[in-house]
Design a protein around this motif. Structure first.
Motif, PDB file in Angstrom:
ATOM      1  N   LYS A 167       0.823  -1.217   0.000  1.00  0.00           N
ATOM      2  CA  LYS A 167       0.000   0.000   0.000  1.00  0.00           C
ATOM      3  C   LYS A 167       0.858   1.268   0.000  1.00  0.00           C
ATOM      4  O   LYS A 167       0.505   2.274   0.608  1.00  0.00           O
ATOM      5  N   LEU A 168       1.993   1.206  -0.713  1.00  0.00           N
ATOM      6  CA  LEU A 168       2.908   2.346  -0.773  1.00  0.00           C
ATOM      7  C   LEU A 168       3.258   2.628  -2.231  1.00  0.00           C
ATOM      8  O   LEU A 168       3.694   1.726  -2.951  1.00  0.00           O
ATOM      9  N   MET A 169       3.063   3.897  -2.661  1.00  0.00           N
ATOM     10  CA  MET A 169       3.229   4.279  -4.061  1.00  0.00           C
ATOM     11  C   MET A 169       4.279   5.383  -4.205  1.00  0.00           C
ATOM     12  O   MET A 169       4.300   6.345  -3.442  1.00  0.00           O
ATOM     13  N   GLN A 170       5.171   5.211  -5.176  1.00  0.00           N
ATOM     14  CA  GLN A 170       6.041   6.300  -5.627  1.00  0.00           C
ATOM     15  C   GLN A 170       5.441   6.845  -6.920  1.00  0.00           C
ATOM     16  O   GLN A 170       5.082   6.086  -7.808  1.00  0.00           O
ATOM     17  N   PHE A 171       5.334   8.181  -7.046  1.00  0.00           N
ATOM     18  CA  PHE A 171       4.599   8.723  -8.189  1.00  0.00           C
ATOM     19  C   PHE A 171       5.232   9.997  -8.727  1.00  0.00           C
ATOM     20  O   PHE A 171       5.991  10.695  -8.051  1.00  0.00           O
ATOM     21  N   GLN A 172       4.897  10.272 -10.000  1.00  0.00           N
ATOM     22  CA  GLN A 172       5.132  11.578 -10.621  1.00  0.00           C
ATOM     23  C   GLN A 172       3.839  11.986 -11.313  1.00  0.00           C
ATOM     24  O   GLN A 172       3.242  11.200 -12.061  1.00  0.00           O
ATOM     25  N   LEU A 173       3.377  13.205 -11.058  1.00  0.00           N
ATOM     26  CA  LEU A 173       2.129  13.723 -11.600  1.00  0.00           C
ATOM     27  C   LEU A 173       2.466  14.912 -12.492  1.00  0.00           C
ATOM     28  O   LEU A 173       3.113  15.867 -12.044  1.00  0.00           O
ATOM     29  N   GLN A 174       2.027  14.849 -13.756  1.00  0.00           N
ATOM     30  CA  GLN A 174       2.421  15.872 -14.735  1.00  0.00           C
ATOM     31  C   GLN A 174       1.195  16.372 -15.500  1.00  0.00           C
ATOM     32  O   GLN A 174       0.380  15.586 -15.975  1.00  0.00           O
ATOM     33  N   ILE A 230      -5.529   8.441  -7.421  1.00  0.00           N
ATOM     34  CA  ILE A 230      -4.779   8.086  -6.217  1.00  0.00           C
ATOM     35  C   ILE A 230      -5.761   8.099  -5.056  1.00  0.00           C
ATOM     36  O   ILE A 230      -6.317   9.143  -4.732  1.00  0.00           O
ATOM     37  N   PHE A 231      -6.005   6.933  -4.441  1.00  0.00           N
ATOM     38  CA  PHE A 231      -7.008   6.798  -3.388  1.00  0.00           C
ATOM     39  C   PHE A 231      -6.306   6.836  -2.029  1.00  0.00           C
ATOM     40  O   PHE A 231      -5.495   5.965  -1.712  1.00  0.00           O
ATOM     41  N   VAL A 232      -6.611   7.857  -1.229  1.00  0.00           N
ATOM     42  CA  VAL A 232      -5.953   8.051   0.059  1.00  0.00           C
ATOM     43  C   VAL A 232      -6.995   8.234   1.167  1.00  0.00           C
ATOM     44  O   VAL A 232      -8.140   8.613   0.909  1.00  0.00           O
ATOM     45  N   ASP A 233      -6.581   7.959   2.416  1.00  0.00           N
ATOM     46  CA  ASP A 233      -7.469   8.134   3.567  1.00  0.00           C
ATOM     47  C   ASP A 233      -7.550   9.580   4.016  1.00  0.00           C
ATOM     48  O   ASP A 233      -8.541  10.003   4.610  1.00  0.00           O
ATOM     49  N   GLU A 234      -6.496  10.358   3.781  1.00  0.00           N
ATOM     50  CA  GLU A 234      -6.472  11.760   4.193  1.00  0.00           C
ATOM     51  C   GLU A 234      -5.594  12.543   3.219  1.00  0.00           C
ATOM     52  O   GLU A 234      -4.751  11.970   2.526  1.00  0.00           O
ATOM     53  N   GLY A 289       6.542  12.388  -5.401  1.00  0.00           N
ATOM     54  CA  GLY A 289       6.609  12.045  -3.989  1.00  0.00           C
ATOM     55  C   GLY A 289       6.316  10.578  -3.738  1.00  0.00           C
ATOM     56  O   GLY A 289       6.269   9.759  -4.660  1.00  0.00           O
ATOM     57  N   VAL A 290       6.111  10.250  -2.465  1.00  0.00           N
ATOM     58  CA  VAL A 290       5.768   8.903  -2.010  1.00  0.00           C
ATOM     59  C   VAL A 290       4.558   9.032  -1.101  1.00  0.00           C
ATOM     60  O   VAL A 290       4.504   9.933  -0.258  1.00  0.00           O
ATOM     61  N   THR A 291       3.548   8.157  -1.266  1.00  0.00           N
ATOM     62  CA  THR A 291       2.356   8.232  -0.427  1.00  0.00           C
ATOM     63  C   THR A 291       1.803   6.840  -0.165  1.00  0.00           C
ATOM     64  O   THR A 291       2.008   5.910  -0.954  1.00  0.00           O
ATOM     65  N   SER A 292       1.115   6.690   0.949  1.00  0.00           N
ATOM     66  CA  SER A 292       0.374   5.461   1.227  1.00  0.00           C
ATOM     67  C   SER A 292      -0.998   5.564   0.575  1.00  0.00           C
ATOM     68  O   SER A 292      -1.555   6.653   0.461  1.00  0.00           O
ATOM     69  N   VAL A 293      -1.525   4.423   0.108  1.00  0.00           N
ATOM     70  CA  VAL A 293      -2.808   4.395  -0.589  1.00  0.00           C
ATOM     71  C   VAL A 293      -3.738   3.406   0.091  1.00  0.00           C
ATOM     72  O   VAL A 293      -3.305   2.547   0.872  1.00  0.00           O
ATOM     73  N   ILE A 294      -5.050   3.521  -0.208  1.00  0.00           N
ATOM     74  CA  ILE A 294      -6.047   2.681   0.459  1.00  0.00           C
ATOM     75  C   ILE A 294      -5.905   1.219   0.052  1.00  0.00           C
ATOM     76  O   ILE A 294      -5.951   0.308   0.888  1.00  0.00           O
ATOM     77  N   ASP A 295      -5.763   0.958  -1.251  1.00  0.00           N
ATOM     78  CA  ASP A 295      -5.672  -0.408  -1.759  1.00  0.00           C
ATOM     79  C   ASP A 295      -4.256  -0.716  -2.209  1.00  0.00           C
ATOM     80  O   ASP A 295      -3.557   0.148  -2.753  1.00  0.00           O
ATOM     81  N   ASP A 296      -3.817  -1.969  -1.979  1.00  0.00           N
ATOM     82  CA  ASP A 296      -2.518  -2.366  -2.499  1.00  0.00           C
ATOM     83  C   ASP A 296      -2.554  -2.341  -4.019  1.00  0.00           C
ATOM     84  O   ASP A 296      -3.540  -2.763  -4.642  1.00  0.00           O
ATOM     85  N   LEU A 297      -1.493  -1.845  -4.644  1.00  0.00           N
ATOM     86  CA  LEU A 297      -1.487  -1.645  -6.096  1.00  0.00           C
ATOM     87  C   LEU A 297      -1.544  -2.960  -6.872  1.00  0.00           C
ATOM     88  O   LEU A 297      -1.890  -2.960  -8.055  1.00  0.00           O
ATOM     89  N   ASP A 356      -3.710  -5.155  -6.294  1.00  0.00           N
ATOM     90  CA  ASP A 356      -5.124  -5.568  -6.272  1.00  0.00           C
ATOM     91  C   ASP A 356      -6.021  -4.669  -7.111  1.00  0.00           C
ATOM     92  O   ASP A 356      -7.228  -4.935  -7.213  1.00  0.00           O
ATOM     93  N   VAL A 357      -5.498  -3.580  -7.653  1.00  0.00           N
ATOM     94  CA  VAL A 357      -6.353  -2.635  -8.388  1.00  0.00           C
ATOM     95  C   VAL A 357      -5.719  -2.300  -9.721  1.00  0.00           C
ATOM     96  O   VAL A 357      -4.509  -2.425  -9.912  1.00  0.00           O
ATOM     97  N   ASP A 358      -6.571  -1.873 -10.661  1.00  0.00           N
ATOM     98  CA  ASP A 358      -6.147  -1.371 -11.971  1.00  0.00           C
ATOM     99  C   ASP A 358      -6.548   0.085 -12.042  1.00  0.00           C
ATOM    100  O   ASP A 358      -7.736   0.406 -12.163  1.00  0.00           O
ATOM    101  N   LEU A 359      -5.599   1.008 -11.928  1.00  0.00           N
ATOM    102  CA  LEU A 359      -5.921   2.430 -11.881  1.00  0.00           C
ATOM    103  C   LEU A 359      -6.514   2.943 -13.182  1.00  0.00           C
ATOM    104  O   LEU A 359      -7.173   3.969 -13.207  1.00  0.00           O
ATOM    105  N   ASP A 360      -6.298   2.217 -14.289  1.00  0.00           N
ATOM    106  CA  ASP A 360      -6.906   2.605 -15.566  1.00  0.00           C
ATOM    107  C   ASP A 360      -8.431   2.435 -15.532  1.00  0.00           C
ATOM    108  O   ASP A 360      -9.153   3.072 -16.289  1.00  0.00           O
ATOM    109  N   GLU A 361      -8.910   1.559 -14.612  1.00  0.00           N
ATOM    110  CA  GLU A 361     -10.353   1.283 -14.563  1.00  0.00           C
ATOM    111  C   GLU A 361     -11.047   2.042 -13.439  1.00  0.00           C
ATOM    112  O   GLU A 361     -12.264   1.932 -13.282  1.00  0.00           O
ATOM    113  N   THR A 362     -10.309   2.802 -12.630  1.00  0.00           N
ATOM    114  CA  THR A 362     -10.932   3.534 -11.514  1.00  0.00           C
ATOM    115  C   THR A 362     -11.297   4.926 -11.942  1.00  0.00           C
ATOM    116  O   THR A 362     -10.657   5.532 -12.799  1.00  0.00           O
ATOM    117  N   GLU A 363     -12.334   5.471 -11.305  1.00  0.00           N
ATOM    118  CA  GLU A 363     -12.769   6.841 -11.584  1.00  0.00           C
ATOM    119  C   GLU A 363     -12.947   7.580 -10.261  1.00  0.00           C
ATOM    120  O   GLU A 363     -13.219   6.970  -9.253  1.00  0.00           O
TER     121      GLU A 363
END
Length: 329
Positions: free
Chosen positions: A235-242, A263-267, A312-320, A322-329
């Motif tokens: 449940k830990l993601m490294q990301f770049q947002l452009q 990116i699904f986060v608790d806070e 940055g680096v962030t914690s996410v709700i679901d482990d990556l 288990d999910v396909d971010l292309d299918e989430t909205e």
């Protein structure tokens, strides 16, 4: 108000979060080093502010040649102390500055004040004027230190487990050890965890724990924004947002959404954002992503065709895994 302590010049100003009062001004001398200090009394609607413990305080200064300095400041009670860095004083002329406070999900900055940098009688060629983002470098050092601390904690846990096994072996040689041996006779040997018998040491791998990091990145897009990411832990993601926007860009306020990303986060969490034009850094700001997957920015105005890049680096709700971010909205 000005005072001198040894070889330091200390200037005191009063600055409010409300930006409609008269502009405060301090002064300094080009090429001075470790000697020009500003002590700012912070007010909110004219009343002294209580700066809570754990608040991160930085100052952002734009020099006369439009290069920028973002560095940390210190505080005590409602007094913020700024020690102007070498880069602040490389160019003579009128610079503008503001003080930024960050605590959890809150970001607030003071009114802008001016610093008149008087020209030196000589030209110091040893240092060229450039952008200086010492505060961002400090943030990245904190992230690196946190990861090193986590690795050290894992090593200590392994050592503790080893000592526990050794203590159990010693207990087996005592009377109570015989009792434990009798108890162990009742441990079922037909049940397993990931094909490991319960009667033997269970050595779980990162794959067993769904904690194996990815070796490659994935990419997904939402309108103007492209997310490049990889899993670096459970449940830990490294990301770049452009995101690229055409035309002159107005100053962005952290309260207004600038887009969405899966990116699904608790806070809400915050991260540094660079503004680039034609491949060069044009400015720096702060980004935030909340529970509604909204992207919020706090950046200065600029144009044309501006690209925002956050990382940055962030914690996410679901482990990556288990999910396909292309299918989430």
């Amino acid at each position: 108000m000005k005072e001198v302590q040894g070889l330091q010049n200390i200037q005191k100003i009063t600055i409010d979060f409300v930006a409609d009062g008269p502009t405060q001004r301090a002064s300094a001398k080009q090429w001075d080093k470790n000697s020009r200090i500003i002590r700012a009394e912070i007010l909110n609607n004219g009343f002294p502010v209580t700066i809570e413990s754990g608040t991160t305080v930085t100052y952002a200064l734009r020099k006369p040649d439009k290069t920028q300095v973002v560095n940390t400041a210190t505080y005590q009670d409602n007094i913020v102390t700024i020690n102007l860095s070498d880069q602040c004083l490389t160019i003579s002329g009128l610079a503008i500055c503001e003080i930024i406070f960050v605590k959890n999900s809150q970001v607030i900055s003071t009114a802008v004040f001016e610093i008149e940098i008087y020209q030196s009688a000589y030209d110091d060629d040893a240092m060229e004027s450039s952008d200086d983002y010492g505060a961002i470098a400090s943030m990245l050092e904190d992230v690196t230190q946190a990861m090193e601390n986590a690795q050290e904690a894992a090593t200590q846990a392994d050592e503790s487990a080893k000592k526990a096994r050794e203590a159990a072996d010693e207990a087996a040689e005592t009377d109570i050890g015989q009792v434990l041996d009798k108890f162990n006779d009742y441990v079922p040997t037909t049940r397993t965890i990931n094909s490991h018998s319960l009667s033997s040491d269970v050595a779980l791998t990162p794959e067993d724990l769904k904690n194996e990091p990815w070796t490659t990145y994935k990419t997904t897009s939402r309108y103007e924004w492209t997310l490049t990411y990889r899993k670096i832990g459970y449940k830990l993601m490294q990301f770049q947002l452009q995101g690229t926007f055409q035309g002159a860009q107005l100053e962005r306020n952290i309260n207004d959404a600038a887009g969405h990303t899966p990116i699904f986060v608790d806070e809400p969490f915050y991260f540094p954002v660079w503004m680039t034009v034609n491949g060069g850094v044009a400015g720096i700001g702060v980004g935030m992503i909340n529970q509604q997957h909204e992207i919020h920015l706090s950046t200065p105005a600029y144009g044309n065709t501006v690209q925002y890049v956050g990382f940055g680096v962030t914690s996410v709700i679901d482990d990556l895994d288990d999910v396909d971010l292309d299918e989430t909205e």
